[in-house]
Write an enzyme that holds these catalytic residues in place. Structure first.
Site, PDB file in Angstrom:
ATOM      1  N   ASP A  50      18.864   5.450  -2.269  1.00 17.93           N
ATOM      2  CA  ASP A  50      18.810   6.458  -3.338  1.00 17.93           C
ATOM      3  C   ASP A  50      19.887   7.502  -3.035  1.00 17.93           C
ATOM      4  O   ASP A  50      20.366   7.612  -1.902  1.00 17.93           O
ATOM      5  CB  ASP A  50      17.437   7.142  -3.375  1.00 17.93           C
ATOM      6  CG  ASP A  50      17.111   7.722  -4.754  1.00 17.93           C
ATOM      7  OD1 ASP A  50      16.150   7.248  -5.379  1.00 17.93           O
ATOM      8  OD2 ASP A  50      17.820   8.659  -5.199  1.00 17.93           O
TER       9      ASP A  50
ATOM     10  N   ASP B 179      25.343   6.805  -3.234  1.00 16.59           N
ATOM     11  CA  ASP B 179      25.523   6.900  -4.685  1.00 16.59           C
ATOM     12  C   ASP B 179      25.850   5.515  -5.242  1.00 16.59           C
ATOM     13  O   ASP B 179      26.938   4.962  -4.990  1.00 16.59           O
ATOM     14  CB  ASP B 179      26.668   7.886  -4.970  1.00 16.59           C
ATOM     15  CG  ASP B 179      26.819   8.162  -6.455  1.00 16.59           C
ATOM     16  OD1 ASP B 179      26.311   7.365  -7.275  1.00 16.59           O
ATOM     17  OD2 ASP B 179      27.455   9.183  -6.793  1.00 16.59           O
TER      18      ASP B 179
ATOM     19  N   TYR C  32      19.511   7.122 -23.787  1.00 17.03           N
ATOM     20  CA  TYR C  32      18.806   6.534 -22.639  1.00 17.03           C
ATOM     21  C   TYR C  32      18.292   5.141 -23.018  1.00 17.03           C
ATOM     22  O   TYR C  32      18.443   4.170 -22.272  1.00 17.03           O
ATOM     23  CB  TYR C  32      17.653   7.466 -22.254  1.00 17.03           C
ATOM     24  CG  TYR C  32      16.651   6.895 -21.286  1.00 17.03           C
ATOM     25  CD1 TYR C  32      16.932   6.796 -19.928  1.00 17.03           C
ATOM     26  CD2 TYR C  32      15.381   6.476 -21.730  1.00 17.03           C
ATOM     27  CE1 TYR C  32      15.982   6.284 -19.040  1.00 17.03           C
ATOM     28  CE2 TYR C  32      14.438   5.970 -20.852  1.00 17.03           C
ATOM     29  CZ  TYR C  32      14.746   5.878 -19.508  1.00 17.03           C
ATOM     30  OH  TYR C  32      13.814   5.367 -18.636  1.00 17.03           O
TER      31      TYR C  32
ATOM     32  N   ASN D 228       5.701   4.951 -20.114  1.00 13.66           N
ATOM     33  CA  ASN D 228       5.142   6.192 -19.543  1.00 13.66           C
ATOM     34  C   ASN D 228       4.283   5.978 -18.300  1.00 13.66           C
ATOM     35  O   ASN D 228       3.050   5.996 -18.370  1.00 13.66           O
ATOM     36  CB  ASN D 228       4.295   6.933 -20.583  1.00 13.66           C
ATOM     37  CG  ASN D 228       5.140   7.477 -21.696  1.00 13.66           C
ATOM     38  OD1 ASN D 228       6.144   8.149 -21.455  1.00 13.66           O
ATOM     39  ND2 ASN D 228       4.760   7.180 -22.927  1.00 13.66           N
TER      40      ASN D 228
ATOM     41  N   GLU E 144      10.509  16.411 -15.601  1.00 13.61           N
ATOM     42  CA  GLU E 144       9.142  15.881 -15.595  1.00 13.61           C
ATOM     43  C   GLU E 144       8.754  15.344 -16.974  1.00 13.61           C
ATOM     44  O   GLU E 144       9.256  15.782 -17.981  1.00 13.61           O
ATOM     45  CB  GLU E 144       8.146  16.968 -15.145  1.00 13.61           C
ATOM     46  CG  GLU E 144       7.987  18.157 -16.064  1.00 13.61           C
ATOM     47  CD  GLU E 144       9.083  19.206 -15.898  1.00 13.61           C
ATOM     48  OE1 GLU E 144      10.126  18.896 -15.308  1.00 13.61           O
ATOM     49  OE2 GLU E 144       8.900  20.329 -16.396  1.00 13.61           O
TER      50      GLU E 144
HETATM   51  P1  NAD Z   1      12.918   8.762 -10.905  1.00 10.36           P
HETATM   52  O1  NAD Z   1      13.912   9.675 -11.541  1.00 10.36           O
HETATM   53  O2  NAD Z   1      11.831   9.373 -10.093  1.00 10.36           O
HETATM   54  O3  NAD Z   1      13.646   7.659 -10.038  1.00 10.36           O
HETATM   55  C1  NAD Z   1      14.955   7.236 -10.283  1.00 10.36           C
HETATM   56  C2  NAD Z   1      15.733   7.372  -8.995  1.00 10.36           C
HETATM   57  O4  NAD Z   1      17.077   6.930  -9.197  1.00 10.36           O
HETATM   58  C3  NAD Z   1      15.806   8.837  -8.503  1.00 10.36           C
HETATM   59  O5  NAD Z   1      15.225   8.972  -7.232  1.00 10.36           O
HETATM   60  C4  NAD Z   1      17.292   9.121  -8.495  1.00 10.36           C
HETATM   61  O6  NAD Z   1      17.709   9.961  -7.438  1.00 10.36           O
HETATM   62  C5  NAD Z   1      17.870   7.718  -8.353  1.00 10.36           C
HETATM   63  N1  NAD Z   1      19.268   7.720  -8.762  1.00 10.36           N
HETATM   64  C6  NAD Z   1      19.802   8.266  -9.887  1.00 10.36           C
HETATM   65  N2  NAD Z   1      21.132   8.153  -9.874  1.00 10.36           N
HETATM   66  C7  NAD Z   1      21.464   7.529  -8.708  1.00 10.36           C
HETATM   67  C8  NAD Z   1      22.683   7.133  -8.124  1.00 10.36           C
HETATM   68  N3  NAD Z   1      23.846   7.367  -8.731  1.00 10.36           N
HETATM   69  N4  NAD Z   1      22.652   6.519  -6.919  1.00 10.36           N
HETATM   70  C9  NAD Z   1      21.478   6.288  -6.293  1.00 10.36           C
HETATM   71  N5  NAD Z   1      20.273   6.635  -6.805  1.00 10.36           N
HETATM   72  C10 NAD Z   1      20.266   7.252  -7.999  1.00 10.36           C
HETATM   73  O7  NAD Z   1      12.309   7.902 -12.097  1.00 10.36           O
HETATM   74  P2  NAD Z   1      11.084   6.882 -12.091  1.00 10.36           P
HETATM   75  O8  NAD Z   1      10.056   7.445 -13.004  1.00 10.36           O
HETATM   76  O9  NAD Z   1      10.705   6.508 -10.710  1.00 10.36           O
HETATM   77  O10 NAD Z   1      11.754   5.650 -12.847  1.00 10.36           O
HETATM   78  C11 NAD Z   1      12.226   4.491 -12.156  1.00 10.36           C
HETATM   79  C12 NAD Z   1      12.837   3.533 -13.165  1.00 10.36           C
HETATM   80  O11 NAD Z   1      11.882   3.175 -14.170  1.00 10.36           O
HETATM   81  C13 NAD Z   1      14.028   4.119 -13.908  1.00 10.36           C
HETATM   82  O12 NAD Z   1      14.974   3.098 -14.107  1.00 10.36           O
HETATM   83  C14 NAD Z   1      13.438   4.532 -15.234  1.00 10.36           C
HETATM   84  O13 NAD Z   1      14.410   4.574 -16.261  1.00 10.36           O
HETATM   85  C15 NAD Z   1      12.413   3.452 -15.456  1.00 10.36           C
HETATM   86  N6  NAD Z   1      11.337   3.883 -16.359  1.00 10.36           N
HETATM   87  C16 NAD Z   1      10.436   4.816 -15.945  1.00 10.36           C
HETATM   88  C17 NAD Z   1       9.427   5.223 -16.800  1.00 10.36           C
HETATM   89  C18 NAD Z   1       8.407   6.253 -16.383  1.00 10.36           C
HETATM   90  O14 NAD Z   1       7.525   6.544 -17.181  1.00 10.36           O
HETATM   91  N7  NAD Z   1       8.484   6.834 -15.186  1.00 10.36           N
HETATM   92  C19 NAD Z   1       9.353   4.681 -18.089  1.00 10.36           C
HETATM   93  C20 NAD Z   1      10.298   3.739 -18.478  1.00 10.36           C
HETATM   94  C21 NAD Z   1      11.275   3.325 -17.593  1.00 10.36           C
END
Ligand code: NAD
Length: 326
Positions: A32, A50, A150, A179, A192
């Site tokens: 991450d 990154d 998105y 969600n 959030e």
């Molecule tokens: P989150 O933001 O907590 O986790 C995403 C992680 O990606 C973060 O820790 C962030 O630091 C990391 N990240 C972003 N850019 C980066 C980069 N350039 N290099 C390395 N790491 C990077 O979100 P989440 O809720 O844990 O979601 C995880 C996945 O599930 C995502 O792809 C999100 O789009 C997808 N998703 C989540 C939900 C939800 O309700 N939480 C719903 C639909 C889809």
């Protein structure tokens, strides 16, 4: 011992996924751009890097032969981040770059299976206008018309991984999350999502006070507890089904009802004040017929169960914050 690479391991779902994989006996490398904010990583190895940088992606995939890649890293947030229009370019650029890099490295290093987390945000906005009747079966994704950039990026990346499967034989598994919520997720700061934001507002409000809700609160959603999300992910990865498949609850509630549940946990008397704010679609409900058919499983846990646990965790965070500010 199976070896898994979890991208986005410093985030909410990725952090929980690492724990789940460890409990199943995997060796796990987490990656991450940041460390997890709320709990130490359970990964055997955690690399801060990154994933927009192809050199980093090459490095994290090049030295070990991974059985499974879970690609969850994305630039994401709740409505306050995704729907204001201010972050559209960075969201598209950052997440698409990560996925282009990781698909290529998965192909080059012959990772056996790839999981990609897509989203309910890919569905066309015109089928999500009725708050009581907004079931989203997977096959209505096209003709495409997501309500956010998105969502467009997620749709692009679904297609990217499927193209790699078709042309290079990569085994991919795609889920559209609806969600996901639970403890150890972002609960303040602007990224959030609704359950965390509402729990925070309720936890912080004085008894007899009010909380603010964006819009009239009659917009509907379904919310899935993190443990059930991971159960779906693992079952999908162990199946022969590529998807895309919804991983979500079908217990539809309005945002007002969600707030009433959180208020109920608090034992406080709180009013709801509706204010203007970014909203997203009017109604959205996971259709779970396909997951049931393909995996013989669907999420069943009632919302109230997971929301209570989440409310308690967020209350602790709010208290710690208040004590830190004294
Ligand atoms: P989150 O933001 O907590 O986790 C995403 C992680 O990606 C973060 O820790 C962030 O630091 C990391 N990240 C972003 N850019 C980066 C980069 N350039 N290099 C390395 N790491 C990077 O979100 P989440 O809720 O844990 O979601 C995880 C996945 O599930 C995502 O792809 C999100 O789009 C997808 N998703 C989540 C939900 C939800 O309700 N939480 C719903 C639909 C889809």
């Amino acid at each position: 011992m199976k070896r898994a690479l979890v991208c986005g391991a410093g985030g909410f779902i990725g952090g929980h996924l690492v724990k789940r994989l460890k409990s199943e006996g995997y060796w796990v490398r987490g990656v991450d751009i940041k460390y997890h904010e709320y709990s130490p990583t359970a990964a055997d190895e955690f690399i801060c890097g990154d994933l927009r940088d192809q050199g980093v992606c090459r490095k994290i995939t090049g030295d070990i032969c991974f059985d499974e890649l879970y690609q969850l890293a994305a630039d994401m947030g709740g409505a306050g981040y995704i729907f204001t229009g201010q972050h559209d370019a960075v969201v598209m650029h950052n997440s698409a770059t990560i996925n282009l890099n990781m698909a290529e490295e998965a192909k080059n290093t012959k990772i056996k299976k790839v999981f990609y987390s897509s989203s309910a945000c890919i569905y066309p906005q015109q089928v999500q206008v009725d708050p009581r009747n907004s079931l989203l079966p997977e096959d209505i994704a096209y003709p495409a018309n997501p309500d956010s950039e998105y969502g467009w990026e997620k749709l692009f990346s679904e297609r990217l991984y499927l193209a790699y499967q078709r042309n290079y034989g990569l085994e991919v598994h795609l889920a559209r999350f609806h969600n996901i919520f639970g403890p150890q997720g972002t609960w303040d700061g602007g990224k959030e999502k609704a359950p965390a934001a509402i729990c925070r507002k309720v936890a912080a409000a004085p008894d007899g006070g009010q909380i603010e809700i964006w819009g009239d609160g009659q917009q509907t959603r379904t919310f899935l507890y993190i443990d059930e999300c991971l159960e779906g992910v693992r079952r999908l990865m162990d199946s022969a089904f590529s998807g895309p498949v919804n991983i979500g609850s079908d217990e539809l509630v309005s945002i007002n009802q969600l707030a009433e549940l959180a208020i109920g946990f608090s034992g406080k008397k709180l009013g709801i004040r509706h204010i203007d704010g970014p909203l997203g679609v009017r109604g959205r409900c996971s259709d779970n017929a396909l997951i049931e058919k393909k995996l013989g499983w669907r999420p069943r846990q009632p919302l109230v169960q997971g929301l209570k646990v989440t409310y308690q965790w967020i209350t602790e965070q709010v208290r710690k914050n208040e004590q830190g500010n004294k």
